[in-house]
Structure formats: structure tokens, C-alpha cells
Write a protein that holds these residues in place. Sequence first.
Motif, PDB file in Angstrom:
ATOM      1  N   THR A 253     -91.808  55.739  -5.802  1.00 50.37           N
ATOM      2  CA  THR A 253     -91.698  54.356  -5.373  1.00 50.37           C
ATOM      3  C   THR A 253     -90.931  53.577  -6.428  1.00 50.37           C
ATOM      4  N   LEU A 254     -89.866  52.931  -6.026  1.00 54.26           N
ATOM      5  CA  LEU A 254     -89.025  52.217  -6.975  1.00 54.26           C
ATOM      6  C   LEU A 254     -89.533  50.795  -7.187  1.00 54.26           C
ATOM      7  N   SER A 255     -89.515  50.355  -8.427  1.00 52.37           N
ATOM      8  CA  SER A 255     -89.965  49.000  -8.763  1.00 52.37           C
ATOM      9  C   SER A 255     -88.840  48.004  -8.569  1.00 52.37           C
ATOM     10  N   PRO A 256     -89.146  46.809  -8.086  1.00 51.69           N
ATOM     11  CA  PRO A 256     -88.102  45.778  -7.958  1.00 51.69           C
ATOM     12  C   PRO A 256     -87.683  45.272  -9.327  1.00 51.69           C
ATOM     13  N   LYS A 257     -86.476  44.744  -9.389  1.00 56.70           N
ATOM     14  CA  LYS A 257     -85.981  44.179 -10.637  1.00 56.70           C
ATOM     15  C   LYS A 257     -86.840  42.994 -11.069  1.00 56.70           C
ATOM     16  N   THR A 258     -86.865  42.754 -12.364  1.00 57.96           N
ATOM     17  CA  THR A 258     -87.514  41.571 -12.902  1.00 57.96           C
ATOM     18  C   THR A 258     -86.903  40.321 -12.254  1.00 57.96           C
ATOM     19  N   PRO A 259     -87.725  39.377 -11.800  1.00 58.96           N
ATOM     20  CA  PRO A 259     -87.176  38.165 -11.175  1.00 58.96           C
ATOM     21  C   PRO A 259     -86.165  37.468 -12.085  1.00 58.96           C
ATOM     22  N   GLY A 260     -85.036  37.095 -11.500  1.00 60.15           N
ATOM     23  CA  GLY A 260     -83.994  36.431 -12.261  1.00 60.15           C
ATOM     24  C   GLY A 260     -83.086  37.360 -13.034  1.00 60.15           C
ATOM     25  N   TRP A 261     -83.288  38.665 -12.891  1.00 58.76           N
ATOM     26  CA  TRP A 261     -82.474  39.625 -13.632  1.00 58.76           C
ATOM     27  C   TRP A 261     -80.997  39.480 -13.277  1.00 58.76           C
ATOM     28  N   LEU A 262     -80.151  39.461 -14.295  1.00 56.63           N
ATOM     29  CA  LEU A 262     -78.706  39.393 -14.082  1.00 56.63           C
ATOM     30  C   LEU A 262     -78.115  40.799 -14.139  1.00 56.63           C
ATOM     31  N   ASP A 263     -77.478  41.199 -13.048  1.00 60.96           N
ATOM     32  CA  ASP A 263     -76.839  42.520 -13.008  1.00 60.96           C
ATOM     33  C   ASP A 263     -75.541  42.514 -13.815  1.00 60.96           C
ATOM     34  N   TRP A 264     -75.144  43.675 -14.271  1.00 65.61           N
ATOM     35  CA  TRP A 264     -73.908  43.797 -15.034  1.00 65.61           C
ATOM     36  C   TRP A 264     -72.701  43.423 -14.177  1.00 65.61           C
ATOM     37  N   TYR A 265     -71.655  42.989 -14.852  1.00 71.24           N
ATOM     38  CA  TYR A 265     -70.439  42.471 -14.224  1.00 71.24           C
ATOM     39  C   TYR A 265     -69.705  43.600 -13.508  1.00 71.24           C
ATOM     40  N   GLN A 266     -69.536  43.474 -12.197  1.00 70.60           N
ATOM     41  CA  GLN A 266     -69.028  44.566 -11.376  1.00 70.60           C
ATOM     42  C   GLN A 266     -67.506  44.746 -11.454  1.00 70.60           C
ATOM     43  N   ASP A 267     -66.785  43.703 -11.834  1.00 69.86           N
ATOM     44  CA  ASP A 267     -65.324  43.762 -11.779  1.00 69.86           C
ATOM     45  C   ASP A 267     -64.733  43.238 -13.082  1.00 69.86           C
ATOM     46  N   PRO A 268     -64.925  43.973 -14.190  1.00 73.62           N
ATOM     47  CA  PRO A 268     -64.433  43.472 -15.477  1.00 73.62           C
ATOM     48  C   PRO A 268     -62.912  43.345 -15.492  1.00 73.62           C
ATOM     49  N   SER A 269     -62.442  42.350 -16.194  1.00 74.92           N
ATOM     50  CA  SER A 269     -61.009  42.098 -16.255  1.00 74.92           C
ATOM     51  C   SER A 269     -60.313  43.128 -17.148  1.00 74.92           C
ATOM     52  N   GLU A 270     -59.008  43.129 -17.065  1.00 77.69           N
ATOM     53  CA  GLU A 270     -58.193  43.974 -17.936  1.00 77.69           C
ATOM     54  C   GLU A 270     -58.013  43.246 -19.264  1.00 77.69           C
ATOM     55  N   PRO A 271     -58.453  43.838 -20.376  1.00 82.93           N
ATOM     56  CA  PRO A 271     -58.278  43.148 -21.659  1.00 82.93           C
ATOM     57  C   PRO A 271     -56.799  42.950 -21.989  1.00 82.93           C
ATOM     58  N   THR A 272     -56.497  41.866 -22.670  1.00 83.84           N
ATOM     59  CA  THR A 272     -55.138  41.700 -23.179  1.00 83.84           C
ATOM     60  C   THR A 272     -54.966  42.411 -24.513  1.00 83.84           C
ATOM     61  N   PHE A 273     -56.067  42.595 -25.252  1.00 82.43           N
ATOM     62  CA  PHE A 273     -56.025  43.345 -26.509  1.00 82.43           C
ATOM     63  C   PHE A 273     -56.118  44.835 -26.194  1.00 82.43           C
ATOM     64  N   ARG A 274     -55.167  45.584 -26.682  1.00 80.49           N
ATOM     65  CA  ARG A 274     -55.136  47.026 -26.453  1.00 80.49           C
ATOM     66  C   ARG A 274     -55.906  47.728 -27.574  1.00 80.49           C
ATOM     67  N   LEU A 275     -56.972  48.410 -27.209  1.00 81.91           N
ATOM     68  CA  LEU A 275     -57.766  49.121 -28.197  1.00 81.91           C
ATOM     69  C   LEU A 275     -56.953  50.248 -28.820  1.00 81.91           C
ATOM     70  N   PRO A 276     -57.143  50.510 -30.109  1.00 76.01           N
ATOM     71  CA  PRO A 276     -56.435  51.633 -30.726  1.00 76.01           C
ATOM     72  C   PRO A 276     -56.924  52.964 -30.158  1.00 76.01           C
TER      73      PRO A 276
END
Length: 306
Positions: free
Chosen positions: A3-26
Amino acid sequence: MRTLSPKTPGWLDWYQDPSEPTFRLPAGAVDAHCHVFGPQAEFAFAPERKYTPCDGGKDQLFALRDHLGIARNVIVQATCHGTDNAAMLDAVRAAGERARGIATVAPDIGESELRALDAAGVRGVRFNFVRRLVDTSPKEALRTIARKIAPLGWHIVLYFESADLPELESFFASLPAPLVVDHMGRPDVGKPVDGPEFTRFLRFVADNDVWVKVTCPERLSVTGPAALDGERHAYTDVVPFGRRVVEEFPGRVLWGTDWPHPNLTDHMPDDGLLVDHIPHVAVTAEQRHKLLVDNPMRLYWPGADS
């Protein structure tokens, strides 16, 4: 069937569509602080947990890794899984040599189990002193764990609030293993960067040869994610603190996303924007290469090519 537990009320889910960084990681950049949550149907959350998150499993973590241009991950055991490291270990194994793990263990753990964790890619344990996340952090039990892991060459990841450092500092200094501090010790960025509280933290780092994660501006910021003059320059009030740490300890700083960003209540950060925060705190190419490649490789993949 579980049995799966519901999320904590008010829980913020992770960002589903992250932007493309302008800084290029090495090339070879390491995300040295991230987590996995379940998925709950496969990896149960601990009964004693303080929160029930959304699912954020290895497949989503690896997709973010590739989207941002990250080469490797250090996956830190999430408190919602307690001392059951199965989800973290599953992710580390699935990544092959592209991941390492930080475990949470009980004081009665045996040598054979520790060696199995080491063989699976674990390189440290996490001690949590944030009161809203754990009931207690008994020092003698933690000393026992520290003594057991020391022969493996592991380190101890410390998570604490800046206001609690005075009462914890002598205990931390007594531990027989290298120390890595999460999120710059969670400074109050509303106070001066050269004020007594952050100065004490920097002195603790200097006196005890401590590593510091320059992470989680979204947790520390008062000004928040609003861009400056339309540019991708957010969390500006955190910048002086991160820059000070990078300047004073260039060979002992690490960076990470903290994905999937547990227990945020104000906003969920865009991981692309978090990448674009890096050049504001590590302002030279040399600083950035140490922060993102040289330092984490030396700590987690010694002897390996980046």
C-alpha cells in the motif's frame, strides 16, 4: 501488494522541465550531492520518516544528469529511507563507475556489511543534526559508527544548522574520519558574510581540514529565484557566502544539485538555473574545474581519469 502512502500535504514535486543552462559544465563534472526517492512501489520508505516525498528514482536522476551535462553523481541516502540503503545502492550499481554513494547506517552494523557497501560504491556515511528531520543524533552512537568506518577510508557528511555549530563543533572535531559539510553549514544569509557566525564556520573548516559543499542556494536564499535584470542570475544573496568558501578553500569545495530537492516549501528550483549559479560563486575557470571535477574526483574516484 504494498500500500503506497500519499505525499506529505503541500509537498513540492521536482521540476519536470529544467531549462538548458547557459553555463557549460567542464568535461567530467560531478554532481556531488543528489538523492533518489524510491520509487515507493519498489523501495519502501522508512516507517519513522518525517516526510513522504514524491517518487524520484534513478531513471529520472540519470536523465537530469545527461540533460545538464554532468558526468558522475554522488548519491546521498535520503532521510525518508532511513537506514535501508537499497534505493541508493540500486542507483549506484545501475550507474556503474559513474556514481558513488553516501549511506546512513546504524551503530550495530557489522564489518561484513560495511565491506559490502564499500564494494558497491559507498564512500561515506551521513550524520544528520537537523532537528526537523531526525528525532535525535546520539553522539556516542555516531562515534561508534565513525570508528567502524575509519578503516575503510570513508568520510562523514555532516548536515546541521549554522546556529547549532557552537554546541557541535568539538564533537565534530573529535571524529576519526574526514568531514564534508552539506550546504555551507546552512548559513543565515541575512547576516553579514564577514560576521561572527559565518566567520566561526570558516574557522571550523580551516582548523579541521573540512570539505564544504557549495550547494542549495534555493534553501538558503531570502531573495529567492527572481532573475537579476532579466539575466540567469538568481539567489544573489547566497553568492557572497559561496564565493567566500570557494576563494578560501579552493581545493576542498564540492557542488551538487540536491535533486529531487526534498522538503522545500517556497518554490521548486529549476536545475538549469542552479547550474547557472556556479560561475557566480566560482568566478575563474580554475576555481570551477576544482569545484566540479578535480575535488570530487580526488575524494570519490581517486586515481581515476576524469
